[in-house]
Design a protein around this motif. Structure first.
Motif, PDB file in Angstrom:
ATOM      1  N   SER A  27       0.794  -1.240   0.000  1.00 42.77           N
ATOM      2  CA  SER A  27       0.000   0.000   0.000  1.00 42.77           C
ATOM      3  C   SER A  27       0.822   1.283   0.000  1.00 42.77           C
ATOM      4  CB  SER A  27      -0.967  -0.001   1.173  1.00 42.77           C
ATOM      5  OG  SER A  27      -0.255  -0.047   2.389  1.00 42.77           O
ATOM      6  N   ASN A  28       1.949   1.337   0.656  1.00 42.17           N
ATOM      7  CA  ASN A  28       2.696   2.590   0.699  1.00 42.17           C
ATOM      8  C   ASN A  28       3.816   2.636  -0.342  1.00 42.17           C
ATOM      9  OD1 ASN A  28       4.211   0.638   1.995  1.00 42.17           O
ATOM     10  ND2 ASN A  28       5.121   2.058   3.449  1.00 42.17           N
ATOM     11  N   HIS A  29       3.855   1.655  -1.229  1.00 41.92           N
ATOM     12  CA  HIS A  29       4.891   1.630  -2.249  1.00 41.92           C
ATOM     13  C   HIS A  29       4.544   2.575  -3.393  1.00 41.92           C
ATOM     14  CE1 HIS A  29       7.005  -2.399  -1.106  1.00 41.92           C
ATOM     15  NE2 HIS A  29       6.985  -1.522  -0.124  1.00 41.92           N
ATOM     16  N   LEU A  30       5.596   3.098  -4.032  1.00 48.06           N
ATOM     17  CA  LEU A  30       5.411   4.119  -5.064  1.00 48.06           C
ATOM     18  C   LEU A  30       5.844   3.662  -6.458  1.00 48.06           C
ATOM     19  CD1 LEU A  30       6.784   7.179  -3.064  1.00 48.06           C
ATOM     20  CD2 LEU A  30       4.398   6.485  -3.354  1.00 48.06           C
ATOM     21  N   TYR A  31       6.627   2.564  -6.507  1.00 49.78           N
ATOM     22  CA  TYR A  31       7.144   2.067  -7.779  1.00 49.78           C
ATOM     23  C   TYR A  31       6.544   0.689  -8.035  1.00 49.78           C
ATOM     24  CZ  TYR A  31      10.667   5.747  -7.736  1.00 49.78           C
ATOM     25  OH  TYR A  31      11.303   6.963  -7.744  1.00 49.78           O
ATOM     26  N   PHE A  32       6.158   0.463  -9.283  1.00 54.10           N
ATOM     27  CA  PHE A  32       5.475  -0.787  -9.625  1.00 54.10           C
ATOM     28  C   PHE A  32       6.112  -1.375 -10.876  1.00 54.10           C
ATOM     29  CE2 PHE A  32       2.754   0.728  -6.490  1.00 54.10           C
ATOM     30  CZ  PHE A  32       2.299   1.995  -6.807  1.00 54.10           C
ATOM     31  N   TYR A  33       6.098  -2.703 -10.926  1.00 54.95           N
ATOM     32  CA  TYR A  33       6.827  -3.387 -11.995  1.00 54.95           C
ATOM     33  C   TYR A  33       6.032  -4.597 -12.463  1.00 54.95           C
ATOM     34  CZ  TYR A  33      10.436  -1.066  -9.173  1.00 54.95           C
ATOM     35  OH  TYR A  33      11.162  -0.161  -8.430  1.00 54.95           O
ATOM     36  N   TRP A  34       6.311  -4.986 -13.707  1.00 55.02           N
ATOM     37  CA  TRP A  34       5.900  -6.286 -14.216  1.00 55.02           C
ATOM     38  C   TRP A  34       7.123  -7.010 -14.762  1.00 55.02           C
ATOM     39  CZ3 TRP A  34       1.404  -8.691 -13.364  1.00 55.02           C
ATOM     40  CH2 TRP A  34       0.284  -7.916 -13.037  1.00 55.02           C
ATOM     41  N   TYR A  35       7.195  -8.297 -14.431  1.00 55.86           N
ATOM     42  CA  TYR A  35       8.222  -9.197 -14.942  1.00 55.86           C
ATOM     43  C   TYR A  35       7.500 -10.433 -15.477  1.00 55.86           C
ATOM     44  CZ  TYR A  35      11.830  -6.624 -12.319  1.00 55.86           C
ATOM     45  OH  TYR A  35      12.689  -5.660 -11.828  1.00 55.86           O
ATOM     46  N   ARG A  36       8.199 -11.199 -16.321  1.00 56.05           N
ATOM     47  CA  ARG A  36       7.617 -12.466 -16.721  1.00 56.05           C
ATOM     48  C   ARG A  36       8.689 -13.553 -16.682  1.00 56.05           C
ATOM     49  NH1 ARG A  36       6.848 -12.409 -23.343  1.00 56.05           N
ATOM     50  NH2 ARG A  36       9.043 -12.872 -23.777  1.00 56.05           N
ATOM     51  N   GLN A  37       8.218 -14.769 -16.569  1.00 53.03           N
ATOM     52  CA  GLN A  37       9.116 -15.924 -16.550  1.00 53.03           C
ATOM     53  C   GLN A  37       8.507 -17.001 -17.421  1.00 53.03           C
ATOM     54  OE1 GLN A  37       9.699 -17.853 -12.712  1.00 53.03           O
ATOM     55  NE2 GLN A  37      11.794 -18.387 -13.234  1.00 53.03           N
ATOM     56  N   ILE A  38       9.065 -17.171 -18.599  1.00 55.83           N
ATOM     57  CA  ILE A  38       8.662 -18.272 -19.460  1.00 55.83           C
ATOM     58  C   ILE A  38       9.176 -19.559 -18.836  1.00 55.83           C
ATOM     59  CG2 ILE A  38       8.975 -19.300 -21.742  1.00 55.83           C
ATOM     60  CD1 ILE A  38       9.146 -16.416 -22.831  1.00 55.83           C
ATOM     61  N   LEU A  39       8.397 -20.625 -18.949  1.00 52.87           N
ATOM     62  CA  LEU A  39       8.731 -21.885 -18.300  1.00 52.87           C
ATOM     63  C   LEU A  39      10.161 -22.311 -18.598  1.00 52.87           C
ATOM     64  CD1 LEU A  39       7.556 -24.193 -16.595  1.00 52.87           C
ATOM     65  CD2 LEU A  39       6.979 -25.356 -18.732  1.00 52.87           C
TER      66      LEU A  39
END
Lengths: 115, 111
Positions: A27-39
């Protein structure tokens, strides 16, 4: 302990369809990310987001991908027209600060299966 | 074509022994490093971090060592327990906010 939550845990979608993956960062975080991992492969960076805009993106994050923070708690990844090669685990992460100041904390991921 | 998965190195240790997991990172300009633990069906879980102005940092039962000369990072786990069994990843922050992950090491703890 606060955690990043992701929904759904598993998403099955027909090729060519749009998919939205959802995340609730800490809730108090300001930075957001997406990562992916192919099998069977490494975890790969997709995008970072701060102050309502993309701060950095990888070559993977092409025009088919978009991110949004529609309200004060959710962070979403949309894939407009899915391809077979989009099948992967998608992880959302958040941090209090960017760069080398604070660690990124990850959710348990959404497994995306494209048929 | 068919994609080939990574063949992760595996470290097998006896319960109670110390474990050392190694990682070679790629960019000498990286200034921040994190060790993550990933259990089956879960996301990467933060263990410990270290900045490039340090060469050692200790946590509870874990120690990270950084050797910038040879671009090497290690994670030491004291008195390894069955619950430590997982895949361990090092990650480096090269610039901005992007983390670059290593391939991972499987830790198996034998009781």
């Amino acid at each position: 302990e606060p955690e990043v939550t992701q929904t759904p845990s598993h998403q099955v979608t027909q090729m060519g369809q749009e998919v939205i993956l959802r995340c609730v960062p800490i809730s108090n975080h300001l930075y957001f990310y997406w990562y992916r991992q192919i099998l069977g492969q490494k975890v790969e960076f997709l995008v970072s987001f701060y102050n309502n805009e993309i701060s950095e993106k990888s070559e993977i994050f092409d025009d088919q991908f978009s991110v949004e923070r529609p309200d004060g708690s959710n962070f979403t990844l949309k894939i407009r027209s899915t391809k077979l090669e989009d099948s992967a685990m998608y992880f959302c992460a958040s941090s209090l600060a960017g760069g080398s100041n604070q660690p990124q904390h990850f959710g348990d991921g959404t497994r995306l299966s494209i048929l | 074509g068919e994609s080939v998965g990574l063949h992760l190195p595996t470290l097998s240790v006896q319960e109670g022994d110390n474990s050392i997991i190694n990682c070679a990172y790629s960019n000498s300009a990286s200034d921040y490093f994190i060790w993550y633990k990933q259990e089956s069906g879960k996301g990467p879980q933060f263990i410990i971090d270290i900045r490039s102005n340090m060469d050692k940092r200790q946590g509870q039962r874990v120690t990270v060592l950084l050797n910038k000369t040879v671009k090497h990072l290690s994670l030491q786990i004291a008195a390894t327990q069955p619950g430590d069994s997982a895949v361990y990843f090092c990650a480096e922050n090269m610039y901005g906010n992007k983390l670059v992950f290593g391939a991972g090491t499987i830790l198996r703890v034998k009781s």
